[in-house]
Scaffold this active site. Sequence first.
Site, short mmCIF file in Angstrom:
data_model
loop_
_atom_site.label_atom_id
_atom_site.label_comp_id
_atom_site.label_asym_id
_atom_site.label_seq_id
_atom_site.Cartn_x
_atom_site.Cartn_y
_atom_site.Cartn_z
N ARG A 44 0.87 -1.19 0.00
CA ARG A 44 0.00 0.00 0.00
C ARG A 44 0.90 1.24 0.00
NH1 ARG A 44 -0.84 4.84 2.48
NH2 ARG A 44 -0.65 3.94 4.56
N GLU A 45 1.45 1.62 1.15
CA GLU A 45 2.38 2.75 1.19
C GLU A 45 3.50 2.53 0.17
OE1 GLU A 45 2.45 5.64 3.48
OE2 GLU A 45 3.94 6.26 2.00
N HIS A 104 -6.77 -0.14 2.82
CA HIS A 104 -6.61 1.21 3.37
C HIS A 104 -7.47 2.15 2.52
CE1 HIS A 104 -4.24 5.05 3.63
NE2 HIS A 104 -4.07 4.67 4.87
N ARG A 164 -9.86 0.04 11.77
CA ARG A 164 -8.96 1.02 12.39
C ARG A 164 -9.34 2.40 11.91
NH1 ARG A 164 -3.69 2.82 9.57
NH2 ARG A 164 -5.32 3.96 8.52
N THR A 198 2.50 11.98 8.89
CA THR A 198 2.37 11.91 7.43
C THR A 198 3.48 12.68 6.72
OG1 THR A 198 0.01 11.76 7.80
CG2 THR A 198 0.73 12.29 5.57
N HIS A 225 2.26 5.24 12.36
CA HIS A 225 2.75 5.31 10.98
C HIS A 225 3.69 6.51 10.90
CE1 HIS A 225 2.14 4.71 6.57
NE2 HIS A 225 2.26 6.03 6.50
N HIS A 322 39.42 -1.46 16.70
CA HIS A 322 38.16 -2.20 16.65
C HIS A 322 38.43 -3.67 16.35
CE1 HIS A 322 34.98 1.16 16.13
NE2 HIS A 322 36.05 1.68 16.68
#
Lengths: 434, 434
Positions: A44-45, A104, A164, A198, A225, A322
């Site tokens: 979706r996103e 959605h 939701r 958003t 989100h 390291h």
Amino acid sequence: MSEDFQKVTESAVTEPQQANPYGPNPADYLSNVKNFQLIDSTLREGEQFANAFFSTEKKIEIAKALDDFGVDYIELTSPVASEQSRSDCEAICKLGLKAKILTHIRCHMDDARVAVETGVDGVDVVIGTSKFLRQYSHGKDMNYIAKSAVEVIEFVKSKGIEIRFSSEDSFRSDLVDLLNIYKTVDQIGVNRVGIADTVGCANPRQVYELIRTLKSVVSCDIECHFHNDTGCAIANAYTALEGGARLIDTCVLGIGERNGIVPLGGLMARMIVAAPEYVKSKYKLHKLRDLENLVAEAVEVNIPFNNPITGFCAFTHKAGIHAKAILANPSTYEILDPHDFGMKRYIHFANRLTGWNAIKSRVDQLNLNLADDQIKEVTNKIKKLGDVRPLNIDDVDSIIKDFHAEVSTPRLAAIKRDHADLDNDDLNPKKTKQ
Amino acid sequence: MSEDFQKVTESAVTEPQQANPYGPNPADYLSNVKNFQLIDSTLREGEQFANAFFSTEKKIEIAKALDDFGVDYIELTSPVASEQSRSDCEAICKLGLKAKILTHIRCHMDDARVAVETGVDGVDVVIGTSKFLRQYSHGKDMNYIAKSAVEVIEFVKSKGIEIRFSSEDSFRSDLVDLLNIYKTVDQIGVNRVGIADTVGCANPRQVYELIRTLKSVVSCDIECHFHNDTGCAIANAYTALEGGARLIDTCVLGIGERNGIVPLGGLMARMIVAAPEYVKSKYKLHKLRDLENLVAEAVEVNIPFNNPITGFCAFTHKAGIHAKAILANPSTYEILDPHDFGMKRYIHFANRLTGWNAIKSRVDQLNLNLADDQIKEVTNKIKKLGDVRPLNIDDVDSIIKDFHAEVSTPRLAAIKRDHADLDNDDLNPKKTKQ
């Protein structure tokens, strides 16, 4: 001054018994850090990512891979976005995956009527509540938003489907407006409310305050989100869980609008540090790399060089100091164990920052026999050449072998190239320009 | 229920006057969010990146570019790392840059004696204080650490050179040990103390607590160094500034050991949202892309597709609902203004998620004349083709022009391809596999 030194306590003995000092904060009784769920939104996103065009076959392949990895929910593009979006949603619902399937939609009955017919387990509705979105997107006031929300929620619930309700651009919305509408939808029985950053503007302490406040107003679960425009998406997600949120939206590689949202892999890196047992028992972490490669190929991007866990250098140690400590105990410079993800550790010893401990390890791997002083001497030779030009493993091996031939009689044992925990491919990744 | 709706307040009028709601928290009287400094370590930490080999010429080019960008300090590899490291350090000190030049050494007189002869403005000393590093790296106890620190600090100060003392792996060190040694070095007059998340395990609220506590113990400035293994480096840096830290270590693109530290560009994205005037007046943000390209080329990596600000899609808006609002007011879906960075916004309208507002904008750009109903009709045609295959701008333009030819007589005005705020190159970035 010398008396002051005596005051410096040596704490190794008196240290408090805290198994995981960088784990959840014990003061957070609301914390869901050890009890979170994932809503993956790659389909979706992720479809809103500039490069994304997923065929039906590719969507199904990604959905199955996400399910196999162990995400709790898979969110799909709205069935009203296009005809194909609708039929793809129906096809994925029929796969019989363990993960619940969500779609959605806008907070509108036209969308809701279509969504409930697709076979999804749940519907995610969203509406903009910031003054920006109310003015420039839908043009509606909070009363209208509340009325639409109640109508859509009651309709979806009447069909026996999870629901939701989320605001959009929550961090630029008025707090009283937000709490009012969340209280209303909680009372009529939504399964979850959603907070959405958003535009990617939120910062962690702001997130914590909002979630903790919301948690005192609603009894349902809270989903979050977070967009990544200002680089805080993973940290905001973690802090939201500390404040009592339960579910986090992710995408594979974080793909989404603009530079995307919380990346699934990056969040796994964060969460395994805080809740190792929960994360390792719930998600197939060794499948992460394949999942990322699948999506990267589908949207035609490279895995970022600095990607958490799967970036080509995520487990490469270079500086001499390291390398020395990593050889003695990897935990000194590693908070993540590469083996948890099916990855390997690499000690980069072919450079001018190298140290004699790293070279000693290489001499051992080559099954050669040199005293420490000799190893320090050959290390200096390697550092000198490393000052002149980039080195590769063959350069270093040649220097070591030449030096060894000079100072000693070669041993009779066959030279065994033991590349334990070393992978030459990792040293010289093929790099081309984007 | 309908009475409940009346209680939902419409806040547009009564909203409190807060110029920047996602800016610094007014409760943080210790905050340095609007008064921070940058120590860029691309030429020290960045040299520990797997792919890094910087020639003298490249180091000088990078140092000049960092200075031009406006960083406050430039940190260089220890002069004892190799002969060339020492002569490069001396060469950069002689450039006469505005930025102060630092070098980074172990907490040892052998290193300090060499460092003070190079011409640097300051020396950063570091020693491991966690039980991991004390056991597996240098093997010293806290008393030994304190004695060495005092000796080195007093020596460097006697030469009139700035001195910073930092622990290593601070978040896995004992709190009492840390506060003891920081108090000691503060009393003998260090310029800065440093907190280092050497393994990348820290989370934001933990950072805030440690910095705020340390701030009550020392009077000097606090510098922070955050690795990014668990994706929280930028958020940790921001939260540290909220807690009273003053200086943040960055690298261009975040390059460093493993997957690196706080990226300069990502931190700029975070800080411009919180302190726009300070950031814009102090740093040449429009030079960021050139600086990143310079370093990316030197270490042979691609700019990550999702890089903050300069990633190819950072300002690309795709979903129809986003495009509509962005066209009305970019602030609806943008917290960063691309023009602040010399970048451009892009509305991605050639896909199945497009909406008629985005297509209307394209019709206007093509200087064609269609009524809203006609635009909705042609948008449906475009979405149908977008369901079948990926689209490019030419596909969409052809559909629009064919449709326009069908429904109207072409206007006499010349068709002017006005690509204002659009850049075709952004749509089809060349992508090759790493």
